[in-house]
Design an enzyme around this catalytic site. Structure first.
Site, PDB file in Angstrom:
ATOM      1  N   GLU A   1      -0.597  -5.432  19.920  1.00  0.00           N
ATOM      2  CA  GLU A   1       0.270  -5.322  18.737  1.00  0.00           C
ATOM      3  C   GLU A   1       1.714  -5.133  19.193  1.00  0.00           C
ATOM      4  OE1 GLU A   1      -2.075  -4.208  14.982  1.00  0.00           O
ATOM      5  OE2 GLU A   1      -1.143  -2.410  15.774  1.00  0.00           O
TER       6      GLU A   1
ATOM      7  N   ASN B   1      -6.178  -2.295   8.644  1.00  0.00           N
ATOM      8  CA  ASN B   1      -5.645  -0.945   8.841  1.00  0.00           C
ATOM      9  C   ASN B   1      -4.870  -0.585   7.578  1.00  0.00           C
ATOM     10  OD1 ASN B   1      -4.379   1.392   9.629  1.00  0.00           O
ATOM     11  ND2 ASN B   1      -2.924   0.399  11.020  1.00  0.00           N
TER      12      ASN B   1
ATOM     13  N   GLY C   1       4.458  -4.688  10.830  1.00  0.00           N
ATOM     14  CA  GLY C   1       5.074  -4.306   9.566  1.00  0.00           C
ATOM     15  C   GLY C   1       6.451  -4.913   9.346  1.00  0.00           C
TER      16      GLY C   1
ATOM     17  N   GLY D   1      -2.458  -5.049   8.947  1.00  0.00           N
ATOM     18  CA  GLY D   1      -1.906  -3.939   8.176  1.00  0.00           C
ATOM     19  C   GLY D   1      -1.662  -4.340   6.736  1.00  0.00           C
ATOM     20  N   GLY D   2      -0.443  -4.735   6.429  1.00  0.00           N
ATOM     21  CA  GLY D   2      -0.044  -5.029   5.055  1.00  0.00           C
ATOM     22  C   GLY D   2      -1.002  -5.944   4.304  1.00  0.00           C
TER      23      GLY D   2
ATOM     24  N   LYS E   1      -3.470   2.077   6.885  1.00  0.00           N
ATOM     25  CA  LYS E   1      -2.406   3.063   7.150  1.00  0.00           C
ATOM     26  C   LYS E   1      -2.487   4.165   6.086  1.00  0.00           C
ATOM     27  CE  LYS E   1       0.415  -0.680   8.963  1.00  0.00           C
ATOM     28  NZ  LYS E   1       1.538  -0.931   9.832  1.00  0.00           N
TER      29      LYS E   1
ATOM     30  N   HIS F   1      -2.267   3.472  17.999  1.00  0.00           N
ATOM     31  CA  HIS F   1      -1.430   2.596  17.168  1.00  0.00           C
ATOM     32  C   HIS F   1       0.045   2.911  17.454  1.00  0.00           C
ATOM     33  CE1 HIS F   1       0.461   0.780  13.672  1.00  0.00           C
ATOM     34  NE2 HIS F   1      -0.620   0.030  13.559  1.00  0.00           N
TER      35      HIS F   1
HETATM   36  C1  PEP Z   1      -0.986  -2.694  11.904  1.00  0.00           C
HETATM   37  O1  PEP Z   1      -0.677  -1.730  11.216  1.00  0.00           O
HETATM   38  O2  PEP Z   1      -1.793  -2.558  12.822  1.00  0.00           O
HETATM   39  C2  PEP Z   1      -0.380  -3.992  11.600  1.00  0.00           C
HETATM   40  C3  PEP Z   1      -0.641  -5.012  12.358  1.00  0.00           C
HETATM   41  O3  PEP Z   1       0.437  -4.025  10.497  1.00  0.00           O
HETATM   42  P1  PEP Z   1       1.054  -5.362   9.812  1.00  0.00           P
HETATM   43  O4  PEP Z   1      -0.073  -6.364   9.708  1.00  0.00           O
HETATM   44  O5  PEP Z   1       1.529  -4.904   8.476  1.00  0.00           O
HETATM   45  O6  PEP Z   1       2.131  -5.842  10.706  1.00  0.00           O
END
Ligand code: PEP
Length: 246
Positions: free
Chosen positions: A164, A8, A170, A229-230, A10, A93
Site C-alpha cells: 500500500e 477496510n 485514500g 478502503g473507500g 477504517k 496499516h
Molecule cells: C486502505 O485503507 O487500506 C486503502 C487502500 O484505502 P483507499 O482504498 O481508500 O485508498
C-alpha cells in the site's frame, strides 16, 4: 492462486448502515470466484459476525494488540478477535504506522500474535511520496517486510502481504499496474528467499483501488488481490472489484 479482496472500513460504519451493506454483499456471494473479507471496527465484530455466519464473506479486524492479555486499556487481543471468528487482521496499516507511531518491530509482533491465534495477518507495507521521490521505495518495503520475516520465521508463508503506497491510500492516486507489479515482484523475491512456500503468499495491492482501475492491477502476475478502503463502503463499488478479481 485464488485472489483475496478485503475491504477496510477504517473508522466508518454504524449499526444501521452496516446491515444493508453486508446484506448487499451476501446477495452476490454465490457468484464469487475469489475470497472476500470485510475488516470492520472492533465494536461491530459481533454484529457482522452474526450477519455473515455460515456465508462466504469472511470477517476481518483492522488491528490487534501486541500483548496477550492484561492491563492494556483500550487494546483488543488476538484471542478476543478469535472469539468472534475473525479470519483476517490488518496489521501495520500506514494510518497506524503514522498516527500511532507503530514501528516495524511492533507490526511484526502484531503479525505474530495474530498467527498464534490462528488469524491470518494482512501485513501492510509501503513507501511515502517523499521516499518514492528519493528512490527509496524498494529499500523501505524490504525493511518493513524483513522485520516481519525475522519475527515470524517459517510461519511467513501463512501471512497475506499488502503493498500500500502511502501516497495512494485514500488520495485517489493509484499506482499504475506497472509500478505496483514492480514492487510486488521485489516483495515476492524477498519472500522466496525466506520460505520455500513463498509462492502461496497472497500479495494484495491497496491504494485507491476502484471499479475502473481494479482489472488492470489485478491482471499483474504478482498482484493476488486488493485491500480496499473507500470503495469498500459502497456495495456496488466493492462488488465490481470482487468481480474484476474473478
Ligand atoms: C486502505 O485503507 O487500506 C486503502 C487502500 O484505502 P483507499 O482504498 O481508500 O485508498
Amino acid at each position: 492462486m485464488k485472489k483475496l479482496i478485503a475491504g477496510n472500513w477504517k473508522m466508518n460504519g454504524s449499526l444501521e448502515a452496516n446491515a444493508p451493506l453486508v446484506q448487499a454483499l451476501l446477495m452476490d456471494a454465490s457468484g464469487w470466484a475469489c475470497d472476500v473479507a470485510v475488516c470492520v471496527p472492533p465494536v461491530y465484530l459481533a454484529q457482522v459476525q452474526a450477519l455473515v455466519h455460515g456465508n462466504r464473506l469472511n470477517l476481518g479486524a483492522q488491528d490487534v494488540s501486541t500483548h496477550e492479555a492484561g492491563a492494556f486499556t483500550g487494546e483488543v487481543s488476538a484471542a478476543m478477535l478469535k472469539d468472534f471468528a475473525v479470519r483476517y487482521c490488518i496489521v501495520g496499516h500506514s494510518e497506524r504506522r503514522h498516527y500511532h507511531q507503530e514501528s516495524d518491530a511492533t507490526v511484526a509482533l502484531k503479525a505474530q500474535r495474530a498467527l498464534a491465534a490462528g488469524i491470518t495477518p494482512i501485513v501492510c507495507v509501503g513507501e511515502t511520496l517523499a521516499q518514492r521521490e528519493a528512490g527509496l521505495t524498494e529499500e523501505v518495503v524490504k525493511r518493513q517486510l524483513a522485520a516481519v520475516v525475522h519475527t515470524n520465521g517459517h510461519c511467513i508463508s501463512e501471512i497475506v502481504l499488502a503493498y500500500e503506497p502511502v501516497w495512494a491510500v485514500g488520495t485517489g492516486n493509484t499506482a499504475s499496474p506497472q509500478q505496483a507489479q514492480q514492487v510486488h515482484h521485489v516483495l515476492r523475491t524477498q519472500l522466496q528467499a525466506a520460505s520455500q512456500h513463498a509462492d502461496r503468499v497472497r500479495i494484495l495491492y491497496g491504494g485507491s483501488m476502484n471499479a475502473s482501475n481494479a482489472a488492470g492491477l489485478l491482471a499483474q502476475p504478482d498482484i493476488d488481490g486488493g485491500l480496499i478502503g473507500g470503495a469498500a463502503l459502497q456495495a456496488a463499488a466493492f462488488l465490481s472489484i470482487v468481480a474484476a478479481a474473478g
